[in-house]
Write a protein that holds these residues in place. Sequence first.
Motif, short mmCIF file in Angstrom:
data_model
loop_
_atom_site.label_atom_id
_atom_site.label_comp_id
_atom_site.label_asym_id
_atom_site.label_seq_id
_atom_site.Cartn_x
_atom_site.Cartn_y
_atom_site.Cartn_z
N ASP A 45 0.85 -1.19 0.00
CA ASP A 45 0.00 0.00 0.00
C ASP A 45 0.89 1.24 0.00
N PRO A 46 1.23 1.77 -1.17
CA PRO A 46 2.13 2.93 -1.24
C PRO A 46 1.54 4.19 -0.63
N GLU A 47 0.22 4.22 -0.38
CA GLU A 47 -0.41 5.38 0.24
C GLU A 47 -0.36 5.32 1.76
N ALA A 48 0.10 4.23 2.31
CA ALA A 48 0.12 4.05 3.76
C ALA A 48 1.32 4.76 4.37
N VAL A 49 1.42 4.67 5.68
CA VAL A 49 2.54 5.24 6.42
C VAL A 49 3.11 4.19 7.37
N ILE A 50 4.37 4.32 7.67
CA ILE A 50 5.00 3.49 8.69
C ILE A 50 4.88 4.24 10.02
N VAL A 51 4.22 3.62 10.99
CA VAL A 51 3.86 4.28 12.23
C VAL A 51 4.74 3.78 13.37
N VAL A 52 5.20 4.70 14.20
CA VAL A 52 5.90 4.37 15.43
C VAL A 52 5.08 4.93 16.59
N VAL A 53 4.71 4.07 17.54
CA VAL A 53 3.96 4.49 18.72
C VAL A 53 4.84 4.29 19.94
N ALA A 54 5.14 5.37 20.63
CA ALA A 54 5.90 5.30 21.89
C ALA A 54 4.91 5.20 23.05
N PRO A 99 -7.10 5.51 16.13
CA PRO A 99 -7.88 4.39 16.70
C PRO A 99 -7.00 3.26 17.21
N MET A 100 -5.90 2.97 16.50
CA MET A 100 -5.01 1.89 16.95
C MET A 100 -4.34 2.26 18.26
N ALA A 101 -3.83 3.51 18.35
CA ALA A 101 -3.17 3.95 19.58
C ALA A 101 -4.15 3.99 20.74
N GLU A 102 -5.40 4.36 20.46
CA GLU A 102 -6.41 4.39 21.52
C GLU A 102 -6.75 3.00 22.02
N ARG A 103 -6.79 2.01 21.11
CA ARG A 103 -7.04 0.62 21.54
C ARG A 103 -5.92 0.14 22.46
N VAL A 104 -4.69 0.47 22.11
CA VAL A 104 -3.56 0.05 22.93
C VAL A 104 -3.63 0.71 24.30
N ARG A 105 -3.88 2.03 24.32
CA ARG A 105 -3.98 2.74 25.60
C ARG A 105 -5.08 2.17 26.47
N SER A 125 0.64 6.59 28.65
CA SER A 125 0.59 7.73 27.73
C SER A 125 1.23 7.30 26.42
N CYS A 126 0.58 7.60 25.30
CA CYS A 126 1.03 7.13 24.00
C CYS A 126 1.24 8.30 23.05
N GLY A 127 2.33 8.26 22.32
CA GLY A 127 2.61 9.25 21.29
C GLY A 127 2.94 8.56 19.99
N ALA A 128 2.38 9.04 18.88
CA ALA A 128 2.57 8.39 17.59
C ALA A 128 3.14 9.38 16.58
N ALA A 129 4.02 8.87 15.72
CA ALA A 129 4.57 9.64 14.60
C ALA A 129 4.71 8.69 13.43
N ARG A 151 -3.53 9.22 27.98
CA ARG A 151 -4.12 9.72 26.75
C ARG A 151 -3.13 9.54 25.62
N ILE A 152 -3.59 9.82 24.39
CA ILE A 152 -2.73 9.69 23.22
C ILE A 152 -2.56 11.05 22.56
N VAL A 153 -1.41 11.23 21.92
CA VAL A 153 -1.14 12.39 21.08
C VAL A 153 -0.53 11.88 19.79
N VAL A 154 -1.10 12.28 18.66
CA VAL A 154 -0.63 11.82 17.36
C VAL A 154 -0.01 12.98 16.60
N ASP A 155 1.24 12.80 16.20
CA ASP A 155 1.91 13.75 15.32
C ASP A 155 1.61 13.30 13.89
#
Length: 420
Positions: free
Chosen positions: A272-281, A341-347, A362-366, A406-410
Amino acid sequence: MARPSAWTARCGWRRANATRDTAGTCPRLNHISARGEGSMSTLSSVVRSVRLWWAIPVDYWWLVGYLESHLLARMARAVVATFSILFGATAILLVISQSGPHGVPGNVLGGVTAGVSLLWAARWSFGSWPQLWLSQLTVVLADGCISLLCVQTDDAVVGLLALVGFVLTTAYTVIFHGPKLLLLHMFWVLASATIAFGRMWSTGAFGGDAGAIGVAVLGGFAFVVTPPVVQLGFWMMRTDAVESGMDPLTGVLNRRGLFMHVDAMESRADADPEAVIVVVAIDLDLFKQVNDTFGHSVGDEVLLRTARRIQTAARETAVLARVGGEEFVLLDVMSKVDIAPMAERVRHAIGEPAERAHVTASCGAACVAVADWTTIRRRDRTAVLETVLMRADRAMYDAKRGGRDRIVVDAVPVETASIE
């Protein structure tokens, strides 16, 4: 908790024995005693390693996953398919040659061997990776065909040379299978070589040359003994490599293991070339209070519980690592709209009620765009991942400053051009 590896147990045993008190009244006797104890330690360590190697189940799918994560699966499939084609072509050449197997049994055997070899090559080229039982069955059938072709040949010398086919099945068994199948295989090879050697002896092919006989015996011994030794060494190095990339407490990857999986993102990103590689801390809130209140043993239980909950909440394609005391990192490929939604499920999974020592996170995503990732030189991907991880950490600390749990998404993808 994860069990220590054979390598860890072995080295720990050696360290324990190395600290024994060998003091005495005679320096020379002390030196001899220490040297003797060192020899006994080494021998015991080898025996222990062999026992563990023999007892541990075959981790066939670990090797498959390793090859896929390092982009070597395609090459491995091509090598096995090529060997299969050569094996089938050799069977056909034996049948049509003057010294090969003749008559209905020989022709049928050669035709069946060639046909099955070509089907197996097609299976490896275009099908999915074979199941363990099918891979084991293939080794058994290939061994049987090689032996029968050797016995069916009219020329005893050609029959002995045909045993070279066992090199292929031996190499495959050493790499993909465990010691039990390898031992069965080597007994079969030894029996086949003995029969071929006996045929040559009866025809006088050796001509009474003691040197030729000695070389044949030495070659046969080396061929039977070398594969188990190579597989034992391969298993020890593989165990050490696995443990060096894993967190011994939770059983997930550690920071080194996470970065070893960087290249694995490429094959998944192509889908899926339109997707992104996500890192969740992910960082547990007020974890120090857990250790202070309940003790470090309960703290370890919380970390283990957290790892399991993250794995349950995340997708099967995600890569999880513990990169600090109470910090985890999740790596995955997905659409940008699915990050929150994925980060919220994990939290939410981490913060579910527990019998004791309830914690939140606490979760942060980039992220980085797949389209950019696939254009990065492989040597630069570690730097890019470090930058994405730093952005995810920054977002995670923003979540803590915002009240924790809580989560914060960059949501702005990392610009790779500025990193290269």
